[in-house]
Write a protein that holds these residues in place. Structure first.
Motif, PDB file in Angstrom:
ATOM      1  N   LEU A 240      16.552  16.606  -3.405  1.00 13.61           N
ATOM      2  CA  LEU A 240      15.354  17.259  -2.916  1.00 13.61           C
ATOM      3  C   LEU A 240      14.139  16.344  -2.916  1.00 13.61           C
ATOM      4  CD1 LEU A 240      15.726  20.741  -4.671  1.00 13.61           C
ATOM      5  CD2 LEU A 240      16.278  20.166  -2.309  1.00 13.61           C
ATOM      6  N   ARG A 241      14.224  15.263  -3.623  1.00 14.44           N
ATOM      7  CA  ARG A 241      13.071  14.370  -3.721  1.00 14.44           C
ATOM      8  C   ARG A 241      12.867  13.619  -2.416  1.00 14.44           C
ATOM      9  NH1 ARG A 241      12.078   9.092  -5.229  1.00 14.44           N
ATOM     10  NH2 ARG A 241      14.329   8.735  -5.462  1.00 14.44           N
ATOM     11  N   ILE A 242      11.641  13.455  -2.009  1.00 11.19           N
ATOM     12  CA  ILE A 242      11.301  12.724  -0.795  1.00 11.19           C
ATOM     13  C   ILE A 242      11.368  11.227  -1.091  1.00 11.19           C
ATOM     14  CG2 ILE A 242       9.506  12.284   0.918  1.00 11.19           C
ATOM     15  CD1 ILE A 242       8.502  15.101   0.476  1.00 11.19           C
ATOM     16  N   HIS A 243      12.153  10.523  -0.302  1.00  5.99           N
ATOM     17  CA  HIS A 243      12.318   9.094  -0.509  1.00  5.99           C
ATOM     18  C   HIS A 243      11.228   8.346   0.259  1.00  5.99           C
ATOM     19  CE1 HIS A 243      16.268   9.592  -2.429  1.00  5.99           C
ATOM     20  NE2 HIS A 243      16.464  10.558  -1.526  1.00  5.99           N
ATOM     21  N   ARG A 244      10.542   7.517  -0.416  1.00  9.57           N
ATOM     22  CA  ARG A 244       9.496   6.713   0.199  1.00  9.57           C
ATOM     23  C   ARG A 244      10.081   5.413   0.745  1.00  9.57           C
ATOM     24  NH1 ARG A 244       4.379   8.420  -0.811  1.00  9.57           N
ATOM     25  NH2 ARG A 244       4.133  10.081  -2.370  1.00  9.57           N
ATOM     26  N   ALA A 245       9.413   4.898   1.758  1.00 13.66           N
ATOM     27  CA  ALA A 245       9.895   3.666   2.367  1.00 13.66           C
ATOM     28  C   ALA A 245       9.807   2.494   1.388  1.00 13.66           C
ATOM     29  CB  ALA A 245       9.089   3.360   3.626  1.00 13.66           C
ATOM     30  N   GLU A 246       8.772   2.494   0.537  1.00 16.73           N
ATOM     31  CA  GLU A 246       8.644   1.391  -0.418  1.00 16.73           C
ATOM     32  C   GLU A 246       9.781   1.384  -1.429  1.00 16.73           C
ATOM     33  OE1 GLU A 246       6.395   3.502   0.406  1.00 16.73           O
ATOM     34  OE2 GLU A 246       4.760   2.369   1.362  1.00 16.73           O
ATOM     35  N   ASP A 247      10.265   2.598  -1.827  1.00 24.01           N
ATOM     36  CA  ASP A 247      11.366   2.666  -2.789  1.00 24.01           C
ATOM     37  C   ASP A 247      12.678   2.178  -2.192  1.00 24.01           C
ATOM     38  OD1 ASP A 247       9.459   3.772  -4.401  1.00 24.01           O
ATOM     39  OD2 ASP A 247      10.099   5.852  -4.039  1.00 24.01           O
ATOM     40  N   MET A 248      12.823   2.294  -0.879  1.00 20.70           N
ATOM     41  CA  MET A 248      14.051   1.867  -0.206  1.00 20.70           C
ATOM     42  C   MET A 248      13.961   0.447   0.332  1.00 20.70           C
ATOM     43  SD  MET A 248      14.838   5.414   1.880  1.00 20.70           S
ATOM     44  CE  MET A 248      16.433   4.821   2.421  1.00 20.70           C
TER      45      MET A 248
ATOM     46  N   ARG B 180      11.681  -0.742   2.451  1.00 25.63           N
ATOM     47  CA  ARG B 180      11.246  -0.769   3.841  1.00 25.63           C
ATOM     48  C   ARG B 180       9.732  -0.628   3.905  1.00 25.63           C
ATOM     49  NH1 ARG B 180      15.590   3.481   6.540  1.00 25.63           N
ATOM     50  NH2 ARG B 180      17.499   2.404   5.864  1.00 25.63           N
ATOM     51  N   GLN B 181       9.204  -0.925   5.051  1.00 25.56           N
ATOM     52  CA  GLN B 181       7.782  -0.810   5.276  1.00 25.56           C
ATOM     53  C   GLN B 181       7.505   0.437   6.097  1.00 25.56           C
ATOM     54  OE1 GLN B 181       6.043  -4.142   7.258  1.00 25.56           O
ATOM     55  NE2 GLN B 181       3.935  -3.341   7.160  1.00 25.56           N
ATOM     56  N   ALA B 182       6.633   1.284   5.579  1.00 28.17           N
ATOM     57  CA  ALA B 182       6.319   2.537   6.264  1.00 28.17           C
ATOM     58  C   ALA B 182       5.540   2.250   7.541  1.00 28.17           C
ATOM     59  CB  ALA B 182       5.524   3.453   5.343  1.00 28.17           C
ATOM     60  N   TYR B 183       5.875   3.012   8.565  1.00 24.74           N
ATOM     61  CA  TYR B 183       5.188   2.842   9.849  1.00 24.74           C
ATOM     62  C   TYR B 183       3.910   3.660   9.850  1.00 24.74           C
ATOM     63  CZ  TYR B 183       4.126   3.274  14.802  1.00 24.74           C
ATOM     64  OH  TYR B 183       3.486   3.267  16.007  1.00 24.74           O
ATOM     65  N   LYS B 184       2.837   3.058  10.251  1.00 22.98           N
ATOM     66  CA  LYS B 184       1.540   3.717  10.327  1.00 22.98           C
ATOM     67  C   LYS B 184       1.097   3.758  11.783  1.00 22.98           C
ATOM     68  CE  LYS B 184       0.127   2.168   5.714  1.00 22.98           C
ATOM     69  NZ  LYS B 184      -0.912   1.425   4.939  1.00 22.98           N
TER      70      LYS B 184
ATOM     71  N   GLY C 151      -1.085   3.461  14.748  1.00 25.49           N
ATOM     72  CA  GLY C 151      -2.274   2.666  14.995  1.00 25.49           C
ATOM     73  C   GLY C 151      -2.412   1.457  14.099  1.00 25.49           C
ATOM     74  N   GLY C 152      -1.428   1.245  13.207  1.00 22.10           N
ATOM     75  CA  GLY C 152      -1.497   0.087  12.328  1.00 22.10           C
ATOM     76  C   GLY C 152      -1.077  -1.187  13.036  1.00 22.10           C
ATOM     77  N   GLU C 153      -1.474  -2.276  12.478  1.00 22.83           N
ATOM     78  CA  GLU C 153      -1.161  -3.573  13.060  1.00 22.83           C
ATOM     79  C   GLU C 153       0.201  -4.040  12.569  1.00 22.83           C
ATOM     80  OE1 GLU C 153      -4.238  -6.294  12.222  1.00 22.83           O
ATOM     81  OE2 GLU C 153      -5.788  -5.185  13.317  1.00 22.83           O
ATOM     82  N   LEU C 154       1.054  -4.443  13.479  1.00 25.13           N
ATOM     83  CA  LEU C 154       2.380  -4.947  13.164  1.00 25.13           C
ATOM     84  C   LEU C 154       2.407  -6.458  13.319  1.00 25.13           C
ATOM     85  CD1 LEU C 154       4.621  -2.326  14.995  1.00 25.13           C
ATOM     86  CD2 LEU C 154       4.079  -2.415  12.572  1.00 25.13           C
ATOM     87  N   GLY C 155       3.223  -7.084  12.492  1.00 26.56           N
ATOM     88  CA  GLY C 155       3.397  -8.516  12.609  1.00 26.56           C
ATOM     89  C   GLY C 155       4.236  -8.878  13.819  1.00 26.56           C
ATOM     90  N   GLN C 156       4.314 -10.150  14.092  1.00 26.42           N
ATOM     91  CA  GLN C 156       5.073 -10.598  15.261  1.00 26.42           C
ATOM     92  C   GLN C 156       6.549 -10.258  15.119  1.00 26.42           C
ATOM     93  OE1 GLN C 156       4.776 -14.795  15.930  1.00 26.42           O
ATOM     94  NE2 GLN C 156       6.014 -14.749  17.813  1.00 26.42           N
ATOM     95  N   GLN C 157       7.096 -10.412  13.923  1.00 27.61           N
ATOM     96  CA  GLN C 157       8.513 -10.128  13.713  1.00 27.61           C
ATOM     97  C   GLN C 157       8.803  -8.629  13.823  1.00 27.61           C
ATOM     98  OE1 GLN C 157      10.155 -11.937  10.198  1.00 27.61           O
ATOM     99  NE2 GLN C 157      11.896 -10.530  10.131  1.00 27.61           N
ATOM    100  N   ASP C 158       7.963  -7.804  13.199  1.00 26.63           N
ATOM    101  CA  ASP C 158       8.174  -6.353  13.275  1.00 26.63           C
ATOM    102  C   ASP C 158       8.040  -5.857  14.709  1.00 26.63           C
ATOM    103  OD1 ASP C 158       8.510  -6.371  10.555  1.00 26.63           O
ATOM    104  OD2 ASP C 158       6.411  -5.868  10.130  1.00 26.63           O
ATOM    105  N   ARG C 159       7.088  -6.385  15.446  1.00 28.60           N
ATOM    106  CA  ARG C 159       6.917  -5.975  16.836  1.00 28.60           C
ATOM    107  C   ARG C 159       8.131  -6.381  17.671  1.00 28.60           C
ATOM    108  NH1 ARG C 159       2.828  -8.586  17.623  1.00 28.60           N
ATOM    109  NH2 ARG C 159       1.274  -7.052  16.971  1.00 28.60           N
ATOM    110  N   ALA C 160       8.673  -7.569  17.400  1.00 28.07           N
ATOM    111  CA  ALA C 160       9.851  -8.030  18.141  1.00 28.07           C
ATOM    112  C   ALA C 160      11.076  -7.164  17.828  1.00 28.07           C
ATOM    113  CB  ALA C 160      10.131  -9.489  17.821  1.00 28.07           C
TER     114      ALA C 160
END
Length: 453
Positions: free
Chosen positions: A95-103, A105-109, A111-120
């Protein structure tokens, strides 16, 4: 006085006659009813009680003694709770909500700025989601422009592998994509501590090897799962992933991306890496049948005699397994299909469903209906027999003529026939002047030459 014909069920069973009289007698009647039924207030749930049978209703019933409590019947809600099986409550971890940081991964925001690798990587995911045989060439060019570093290359191979395993119908298309990327993409500089450059083929083969060898370890971890539903779901996932991996390796061999030595090693791991008397797992036998189905024709035509002998040995191993009584019937029929296909020169009885272009789908539909494609007909020259038949048909058609025996224009009396178009005697309102077709002169057939004695 009025006689009440709808008395309560308790009074009907007591066979009492209730008479509603004057107001002065009603209080006395209430006291009598309290002595008969009981002075204790009845708080039973009348909706949940069992229906009274006719025999019980007809028979005499003794009234309970005064002051005695009426027997309590179980509530309907309690009965339903007792009848329903106890459902297992989910654990707090589920039942616990898993956060991206715990797994990791980087949470998607938004309007946030993405790096070149993440955008690719996001662009690669979008391209693979839209990949079809119709858009293959255009999306391939887009993918070549996105993969510019070694890290993006590794993520691209991982995504291609995952899509190919999850979509068996498009496995051949992903094999074509791997072949094109291995030829077009350049090699990138090696990572720290590694002397070999990062090439597409090398990373792809390492990924396939790790996934193929990890199937046995994943199957062993299933014994630690206690819940039956979770264990069945995990077994199904491991089985589908193993079959998808084997199918992709076999398709890569057909595209000459993987060498035949790797196929031989995979078959040996699936069938003979255990004592001869032991039966391999069903997943291994099914994977071996899938691999032989895809690669059997090329292995049987190999230039290496050793490879052909090894293929015959694996087919003999499958034949012995099909005779085992402990093997399920489904696996036996899979083995029989492989052996029948080998006897039929590796031509399958049923067509394998793969991704096709729209032109191929239309061509197959026209072939099933007995139709000839319009493109093919337009490109074919007209045959002489067809040209003569068309001329004969034209001479038999009635000509569209006007005049004394043909069509006439009906004019109004006011116009006086002044608007009537003038046609010659051989004119036509549709095709103009009529010219009769020239008669076809057929040459007499040449007489056979007389034989000289």
């Amino acid at each position: 006085m009025d006689r009440n014909m709808k008395a309560p069920l308790e009074l009907q069973q007591l066979q009492l006659e209730i008479v509603i009289s004057e107001d002065t007698e009603r209080e006395t009647q209430r006291q009598v009813l309290k002595q008969v039924v009981g002075e204790v207030e009845d708080d039973r749930d009348w909706r949940a009680r069992a229906p009274v049978t006719p025999a019980a209703a007809a028979g005499p019933r003794q009234a309970p003694p005064a002051g005695a409590a009426a027997p309590q019947q179980p509530d309907r809600q309690q009965q339903q709770q007792q009848a329903q099986p106890q459902r297992q409550q989910p654990s707090q971890e589920a039942l616990r909500i898993h956060r991206a940081e715990d797994m990791g991964r980087q949470a998607y925001k938004v309007g946030g700025e993405l790096g070149q690798q993440d955008r690719a990587i996001r662009q690669v995911k979008g391209i693979l989601n839209k990949l079809t045989p119709e858009k293959f060439e255009r999306l391939l060019n887009q993918l070549l422009e996105v993969v510019t570093t070694a890290e993006i290359l590794k993520h691209t191979i991982t995504l291609v592998f995952e899509n190919a395993v999850a979509q068996p119908t498009f496995c051949a298309m992903y094999a074509d994509l791997c072949l094109s990327l291995s030829k077009e993409l350049p090699s990138f500089p090696p990572a720290e501590g590694d002397d070999k450059p990062v090439a597409f083929r090398r990373v792809l083969l390492n990924t396939c090897q790790d996934e193929f060898e990890g199937a046995a370890a994943a199957r062993e971890e299933l014994s630690s799962i206690t819940d039956e539903d979770e264990r069945a779901a995990a077994e199904r996932q491991v089985k589908n992933r193993t079959l998808g991996t084997v199918r992709l390796i076999a398709e890569l061999y057909r595209k000459e991306v993987v060498k035949e030595a790797i196929i031989v090693v995979c078959l040996r791991e699936l069938l003979e890496n255990r004592p001869p008397k032991n039966i391999p797992p069903e997943e291994n036998i099914e994977s071996a049948c899938e691999m032989v189905t895809v690669t059997g024709k090329m292995l049987s035509a190999s230039e290496s005699k050793k490879t052909r002998d090894q293929l015959d040995g694996y087919l003999a191993r499958l034949t012995r397994l099909a005779e085992d009584k402990n093997l399920p019937s489904r696996i036996k029929f899979l083995i029989r299909d492989v052996l029948d296909m080998k006897k039929n020169k590796w031509v399958p009885r049923r067509e394998t469903f793969t991704a096709k272009k729209l032109e191929e789908v239309h061509a197959e539909a026209e072939a099933e209906l007995g139709m000839v494609s319009s493109r093919i007909v337009a490109d074919l020259p007209a045959l002489p027999v067809q040209a003569r038949a068309a001329a004969d048909d034209f001479s038999l058609l009635p000509p569209l003529r006007s005049g004394d025996d043909g069509w006439e224009f009906v004019t109004s009396k006011r116009s006086g026939g002044s608007n009537r178009p003038a046609f010659s005697a051989g004119g036509s309102a549709l095709i103009g002047d009529y010219k009769p077709p020239e008669p076809i002169v057929r040459r007499p057939a040449a007489a056979p030459a007389a034989s000289t004695a």
